[in-house]
Write a protein that holds these residues in place. Structure first.
Motif, short mmCIF file in Angstrom:
data_model
loop_
_atom_site.label_atom_id
_atom_site.label_comp_id
_atom_site.label_asym_id
_atom_site.label_seq_id
_atom_site.Cartn_x
_atom_site.Cartn_y
_atom_site.Cartn_z
N ILE A 172 53.38 42.05 27.91
CA ILE A 172 52.21 42.42 28.70
C ILE A 172 52.49 42.38 30.20
N TRP A 173 53.48 41.57 30.60
CA TRP A 173 53.82 41.49 32.02
C TRP A 173 54.26 42.83 32.58
N ASP A 174 54.75 43.73 31.72
CA ASP A 174 55.23 45.03 32.19
C ASP A 174 54.11 45.97 32.62
N VAL A 175 52.86 45.59 32.32
CA VAL A 175 51.73 46.44 32.74
C VAL A 175 50.70 45.66 33.56
N VAL A 176 51.08 44.50 34.07
CA VAL A 176 50.15 43.73 34.91
C VAL A 176 49.94 44.45 36.23
N ASN A 177 48.69 44.61 36.59
CA ASN A 177 48.31 45.30 37.83
C ASN A 177 48.25 44.26 38.96
N TRP A 178 49.37 44.08 39.63
CA TRP A 178 49.43 43.04 40.66
C TRP A 178 48.56 43.37 41.87
N GLU A 179 48.27 44.64 42.10
CA GLU A 179 47.36 44.99 43.18
C GLU A 179 45.96 44.44 42.91
N ASP A 180 45.53 44.55 41.66
CA ASP A 180 44.22 44.02 41.30
C ASP A 180 44.20 42.49 41.39
N VAL A 181 45.26 41.86 40.89
CA VAL A 181 45.34 40.40 40.94
C VAL A 181 45.34 39.93 42.40
N ALA A 182 46.08 40.62 43.24
CA ALA A 182 46.15 40.26 44.67
C ALA A 182 44.79 40.42 45.34
N ALA A 183 44.06 41.46 44.97
CA ALA A 183 42.73 41.68 45.55
C ALA A 183 41.78 40.56 45.13
N ARG A 184 41.88 40.12 43.90
CA ARG A 184 41.04 39.01 43.43
C ARG A 184 41.43 37.72 44.14
N TYR A 185 42.73 37.54 44.37
CA TYR A 185 43.19 36.35 45.09
C TYR A 185 42.66 36.33 46.51
N ALA A 186 42.72 37.48 47.18
CA ALA A 186 42.24 37.58 48.56
C ALA A 186 40.74 37.30 48.63
N ALA A 187 39.99 37.85 47.68
CA ALA A 187 38.54 37.65 47.67
C ALA A 187 38.18 36.19 47.40
N ALA A 188 38.89 35.57 46.46
CA ALA A 188 38.60 34.18 46.11
C ALA A 188 39.05 33.21 47.20
N SER A 189 40.05 33.62 48.00
CA SER A 189 40.57 32.74 49.04
C SER A 189 39.73 32.77 50.31
N SER A 190 38.93 33.80 50.48
CA SER A 190 38.19 33.97 51.73
C SER A 190 36.99 33.06 51.81
#
Length: 215
Positions: A197-215
């Motif tokens: 499943i790691w071969d299709v992980v959308n890291w852009e989406d994960v990063a966006a969630r990280y940025a939103a949760a960190s703010s």
């Protein structure tokens, strides 16, 4: 008169917040060969749709029980609300967490946070994979952010328990290990599915969630 008014307001509130099945941001076959078309179609159009339908039905019952002031009925509906609501929340995140253009490594602040917390991306991946594979029965593996410490954490949840409501962690990346997510393709070999499943992980989406949760 007051009871009738409460019932009317309850119905109006319920009508405004009806839950719907989100469209996938890609075609059912887009994640092949990692996840085949049949799995994606059944998973989305049948399983997720059932959670949505049952959530709406349960929400109507909760609304009616609130209007009636029936505390016992409200409490009795908690399990169905948590299960179906969690199923809807979890899958809505899961679809966005995947992409036919996914895989590889995260970048920027997310990668820095992963390396700071786990030592390296490979160590993080191994730890999250192991925790997810080890889920007993059905459930989810998660990467979440602790809103107080602002640190990343790996967690698992049973059944459809939603991460934030269960642990307080903001959900960033979820891996569904209910058998309906992989059995048609991987049979009972959960480790192969999780490692793929790691071969299709959308890291852009994960990063966006990280940025939103960190703010």
């Amino acid at each position: 008169m007051l009871q009738s008014r409460l019932m009317k307001l309850s119905r109006l509130a319920q009508a405004r917040c009806k839950y719907t099945l989100p469209e996938l941001p890609y075609k059912y076959e887009a994640l092949e060969p990692v996840v085949n078309r049949d799995i994606m179609e059944i998973h989305h159009s049948k399983h997720h749709a059932t959670y949505v339908n049952n959530l709406n039905a349960t929400a109507e019952k909760v609304s009616a029980a609130v209007a009636e002031g029936n505390a016992g009925a409200i409490i009795g509906l908690h399990g169905a609300l948590k299960f179906n609501g969690g199923g809807h929340i979890n899958h809505s995140i899961f679809w966005e967490n995947l992409s036919p253009n996914g895989g590889g490594l995260p970048t920027g602040d997310l990668l820095s946070a992963i390396e700071a917390e786990f030592g390296s991306f490979d160590q993080f991946k191994a730890k999250m994979s192991a925790a997810t594979i080890a889920v007993q029965g059905s459930g989810w593996g998660w990467l979440g952010l602790n809103p107080d410490s602002k640190r990343l954490q790996i967690a698992t949840c049973a059944n459809q328990d939603p991460l934030q409501a269960t642990t307080g962690l903001a959900p960033l990346l979820g891996i569904d290990v209910w058998e309906h997510a992989y059995y048609l393709q991987y049979k009972n070999v959960r480790p192969e599915y999780v490692n793929s499943i790691w071969d299709v992980v959308n890291w852009e989406d994960v990063a966006a969630r990280y940025a939103a949760a960190s703010s």
